[in-house]
Motif scaffolding. Structure first.
Motif, PDB file in Angstrom:
ATOM      1  N   GLU A 175      26.669  24.859  19.074  1.00 21.59           N
ATOM      2  CA  GLU A 175      25.376  24.856  19.768  1.00 21.59           C
ATOM      3  C   GLU A 175      24.292  25.550  18.946  1.00 21.59           C
ATOM      4  OE1 GLU A 175      23.620  23.085  22.446  1.00 21.59           O
ATOM      5  OE2 GLU A 175      25.740  22.606  22.487  1.00 21.59           O
ATOM      6  N   ILE A 176      24.619  26.648  18.295  1.00 19.56           N
ATOM      7  CA  ILE A 176      23.632  27.380  17.495  1.00 19.56           C
ATOM      8  C   ILE A 176      23.201  26.536  16.288  1.00 19.56           C
ATOM      9  CG2 ILE A 176      25.272  28.682  16.067  1.00 19.56           C
ATOM     10  CD1 ILE A 176      21.984  30.040  17.531  1.00 19.56           C
ATOM     11  N   HIS A 177      24.119  25.745  15.763  1.00 24.05           N
ATOM     12  CA  HIS A 177      23.769  24.877  14.629  1.00 24.05           C
ATOM     13  C   HIS A 177      22.859  23.733  15.087  1.00 24.05           C
ATOM     14  CE1 HIS A 177      26.510  27.141  12.211  1.00 24.05           C
ATOM     15  NE2 HIS A 177      27.524  26.844  13.010  1.00 24.05           N
ATOM     16  N   TYR A 178      23.152  23.169  16.252  1.00 29.68           N
ATOM     17  CA  TYR A 178      22.272  22.131  16.801  1.00 29.68           C
ATOM     18  C   TYR A 178      20.866  22.695  16.980  1.00 29.68           C
ATOM     19  CZ  TYR A 178      26.694  19.856  18.141  1.00 29.68           C
ATOM     20  OH  TYR A 178      27.945  19.295  18.152  1.00 29.68           O
ATOM     21  N   ASP A 225      10.336  33.578  25.118  1.00 32.84           N
ATOM     22  CA  ASP A 225       9.858  34.214  23.885  1.00 32.84           C
ATOM     23  C   ASP A 225      11.030  34.549  22.955  1.00 32.84           C
ATOM     24  OD1 ASP A 225      10.512  37.301  24.152  1.00 32.84           O
ATOM     25  OD2 ASP A 225       9.771  36.648  26.130  1.00 32.84           O
ATOM     26  N   LYS A 226      10.700  34.774  21.687  1.00 34.10           N
ATOM     27  CA  LYS A 226      11.695  34.998  20.629  1.00 34.10           C
ATOM     28  C   LYS A 226      12.536  36.244  20.898  1.00 34.10           C
ATOM     29  CE  LYS A 226      13.311  34.249  16.422  1.00 34.10           C
ATOM     30  NZ  LYS A 226      14.563  33.551  16.350  1.00 34.10           N
ATOM     31  N   THR A 228      13.346  37.688  23.806  1.00 31.33           N
ATOM     32  CA  THR A 228      14.279  37.409  24.908  1.00 31.33           C
ATOM     33  C   THR A 228      15.407  36.513  24.424  1.00 31.33           C
ATOM     34  OG1 THR A 228      12.441  37.567  26.478  1.00 31.33           O
ATOM     35  CG2 THR A 228      14.455  36.532  27.259  1.00 31.33           C
ATOM     36  N   PHE A 229      15.066  35.516  23.620  1.00 30.26           N
ATOM     37  CA  PHE A 229      16.084  34.607  23.105  1.00 30.26           C
ATOM     38  C   PHE A 229      17.053  35.340  22.180  1.00 30.26           C
ATOM     39  CE2 PHE A 229      17.623  31.471  19.980  1.00 30.26           C
ATOM     40  CZ  PHE A 229      18.341  30.652  20.847  1.00 30.26           C
ATOM     41  N   ASP A 230      16.527  36.181  21.289  1.00 26.87           N
ATOM     42  CA  ASP A 230      17.392  36.955  20.391  1.00 26.87           C
ATOM     43  C   ASP A 230      18.311  37.881  21.177  1.00 26.87           C
ATOM     44  OD1 ASP A 230      16.341  35.703  18.184  1.00 26.87           O
ATOM     45  OD2 ASP A 230      14.934  37.325  17.704  1.00 26.87           O
ATOM     46  N   LYS A 231      17.788  38.466  22.247  1.00 21.22           N
ATOM     47  CA  LYS A 231      18.610  39.321  23.106  1.00 21.22           C
ATOM     48  C   LYS A 231      19.708  38.491  23.772  1.00 21.22           C
ATOM     49  CE  LYS A 231      18.157  42.733  26.829  1.00 21.22           C
ATOM     50  NZ  LYS A 231      19.351  43.398  26.450  1.00 21.22           N
ATOM     51  N   TYR A 232      19.378  37.290  24.211  1.00 22.59           N
ATOM     52  CA  TYR A 232      20.372  36.396  24.810  1.00 22.59           C
ATOM     53  C   TYR A 232      21.461  36.058  23.788  1.00 22.59           C
ATOM     54  CZ  TYR A 232      22.616  32.352  26.900  1.00 22.59           C
ATOM     55  OH  TYR A 232      23.554  31.482  27.388  1.00 22.59           O
ATOM     56  N   LEU A 233      21.034  35.753  22.564  1.00 22.30           N
ATOM     57  CA  LEU A 233      22.005  35.439  21.515  1.00 22.30           C
ATOM     58  C   LEU A 233      22.975  36.599  21.304  1.00 22.30           C
ATOM     59  CD1 LEU A 233      20.086  33.599  18.640  1.00 22.30           C
ATOM     60  CD2 LEU A 233      21.920  32.702  20.070  1.00 22.30           C
ATOM     61  N   ASP A 234      22.446  37.803  21.216  1.00 23.95           N
ATOM     62  CA  ASP A 234      23.292  38.976  20.965  1.00 23.95           C
ATOM     63  C   ASP A 234      24.135  39.365  22.174  1.00 23.95           C
ATOM     64  OD1 ASP A 234      22.313  39.177  18.384  1.00 23.95           O
ATOM     65  OD2 ASP A 234      20.796  40.677  18.909  1.00 23.95           O
ATOM     66  N   ASP A 235      23.498  39.417  23.332  1.00 22.96           N
ATOM     67  CA  ASP A 235      24.175  39.948  24.520  1.00 22.96           C
ATOM     68  C   ASP A 235      25.032  38.932  25.257  1.00 22.96           C
ATOM     69  OD1 ASP A 235      22.965  42.345  23.970  1.00 22.96           O
ATOM     70  OD2 ASP A 235      21.422  42.158  25.525  1.00 22.96           O
ATOM     71  N   ARG A 236      24.764  37.678  25.098  1.00 22.20           N
ATOM     72  CA  ARG A 236      25.510  36.680  25.864  1.00 22.20           C
ATOM     73  C   ARG A 236      26.258  35.703  24.962  1.00 22.20           C
ATOM     74  NH1 ARG A 236      28.086  35.413  30.580  1.00 22.20           N
ATOM     75  NH2 ARG A 236      27.579  33.316  31.275  1.00 22.20           N
ATOM     76  N   TYR A 237      25.513  34.947  24.178  1.00 23.03           N
ATOM     77  CA  TYR A 237      26.136  33.876  23.394  1.00 23.03           C
ATOM     78  C   TYR A 237      27.185  34.411  22.417  1.00 23.03           C
ATOM     79  CZ  TYR A 237      26.664  30.050  20.068  1.00 23.03           C
ATOM     80  OH  TYR A 237      27.181  29.087  19.237  1.00 23.03           O
ATOM     81  N   ASN A 238      26.800  35.342  21.565  1.00 23.79           N
ATOM     82  CA  ASN A 238      27.736  35.854  20.557  1.00 23.79           C
ATOM     83  C   ASN A 238      28.922  36.580  21.189  1.00 23.79           C
ATOM     84  OD1 ASN A 238      26.374  34.824  18.310  1.00 23.79           O
ATOM     85  ND2 ASN A 238      24.985  36.571  18.269  1.00 23.79           N
ATOM     86  N   LYS A 239      28.685  37.313  22.267  1.00 22.68           N
ATOM     87  CA  LYS A 239      29.788  38.010  22.947  1.00 22.68           C
ATOM     88  C   LYS A 239      30.743  37.016  23.596  1.00 22.68           C
ATOM     89  CE  LYS A 239      27.621  42.475  23.545  1.00 22.68           C
ATOM     90  NZ  LYS A 239      27.113  43.474  24.464  1.00 22.68           N
ATOM     91  N   VAL A 251       9.682  20.272  23.240  1.00 22.65           N
ATOM     92  CA  VAL A 251      10.731  20.879  24.059  1.00 22.65           C
ATOM     93  C   VAL A 251      10.842  22.377  23.745  1.00 22.65           C
ATOM     94  CG1 VAL A 251      12.649  20.435  22.452  1.00 22.65           C
ATOM     95  CG2 VAL A 251      13.096  20.572  24.872  1.00 22.65           C
ATOM     96  N   ASP A 252      11.118  23.170  24.759  1.00 22.54           N
ATOM     97  CA  ASP A 252      11.362  24.600  24.575  1.00 22.54           C
ATOM     98  C   ASP A 252      12.820  24.750  24.145  1.00 22.54           C
ATOM     99  OD1 ASP A 252      11.602  27.339  24.644  1.00 22.54           O
ATOM    100  OD2 ASP A 252      11.215  27.537  26.801  1.00 22.54           O
ATOM    101  N   LYS A 253      13.040  24.813  22.821  1.00 22.89           N
ATOM    102  CA  LYS A 253      14.391  24.829  22.264  1.00 22.89           C
ATOM    103  C   LYS A 253      15.233  25.982  22.817  1.00 22.89           C
ATOM    104  CE  LYS A 253      14.666  24.906  17.887  1.00 22.89           C
ATOM    105  NZ  LYS A 253      14.619  24.931  16.427  1.00 22.89           N
ATOM    106  N   GLU A 254      14.610  27.131  23.008  1.00 25.48           N
ATOM    107  CA  GLU A 254      15.356  28.288  23.490  1.00 25.48           C
ATOM    108  C   GLU A 254      15.875  28.055  24.909  1.00 25.48           C
ATOM    109  OE1 GLU A 254      12.396  28.447  21.946  1.00 25.48           O
ATOM    110  OE2 GLU A 254      13.024  29.396  20.067  1.00 25.48           O
TER     111      GLU A 254
END
Length: 166
Positions: A108-111, A2-3, A5-16, A124-127
């Motif tokens: 990766e975020i741009h892709y 879900d959106k 969870t994905f936004d949390k992943y972006l903030d807590d994992r990817y961006n960090k 496909v589940d893009k997230e």
């Protein structure tokens, strides 16, 4: 996925992780270049200082004023210490490795946003694809570390030098 969870992943994992690799790369680049410049200057200065031994400037003999031999030994020792430090702490290798991981993570975020590559497939589940690809990049970088370095990183993160024994 879900959106939220994905936004949390972006903030807590990817961006960090992106910030971590950018900063770690810059820190190691700065250290490497600083050590190298000091080495260049001191290496070039050593023969000049050695040549001062016995030079007389008019009526003034420079040698008694400055113990030139001692100065050459000190400069040479500093050069040896810095050279060993560069080899031991691998600043250049870390700089390149961290920068490489950062450069792999960054697009990766741009892709994802522009539906490029595996994100363009229908149904496909893009997230999930995004998370899988990012974690694969991170796992590849982490697997390159020798076990001793991994142990040291674990201890550094926990702040407990005996954490590996628990």
């Amino acid at each position: 996925m879900d959106k939220t969870t994905f936004d949390k992943y972006l903030d807590d994992r990817y961006n960090k992780q992106l910030d971590y690799y950018r900063q770690a790369s810059a820190k190691n680049q700065k250290r490497y270049k600083l050590f190298q410049w000091i080495l260049i200057v001191l290496s070039a200065l050593t023969p000049v200082v050695a040549a001062l031994n016995g030079i007389k400037s008019g009526a003034i003999n420079i040698s008694p004023l400055i113990n030139v031999n001692l100065l050459v030994v000190i400069i040479s020792s500093i050069v040896a210490i810095l050279t060993t430090g560069l080899k031991t702490f691998n600043y250049q290798e870390l700089w390149v490795k961290y920068r490489s991981t950062y450069e792999k993570l960054k697009p990766e975020i741009h892709y994802y946003n522009f539906n490029i590559g595996p994100y363009a497939a229908t149904g496909v589940d893009k997230e999930s694809v995004f998370v899988t690809r990012v974690e694969a990049i991170l796992d590849t970088e982490h697997s390159q570390w020798p076990p001793v370095k991994s142990l040291q990183n674990t201890q550094d993160q926990s702040g407990d030098p005996d954490s590996s024994k628990k």
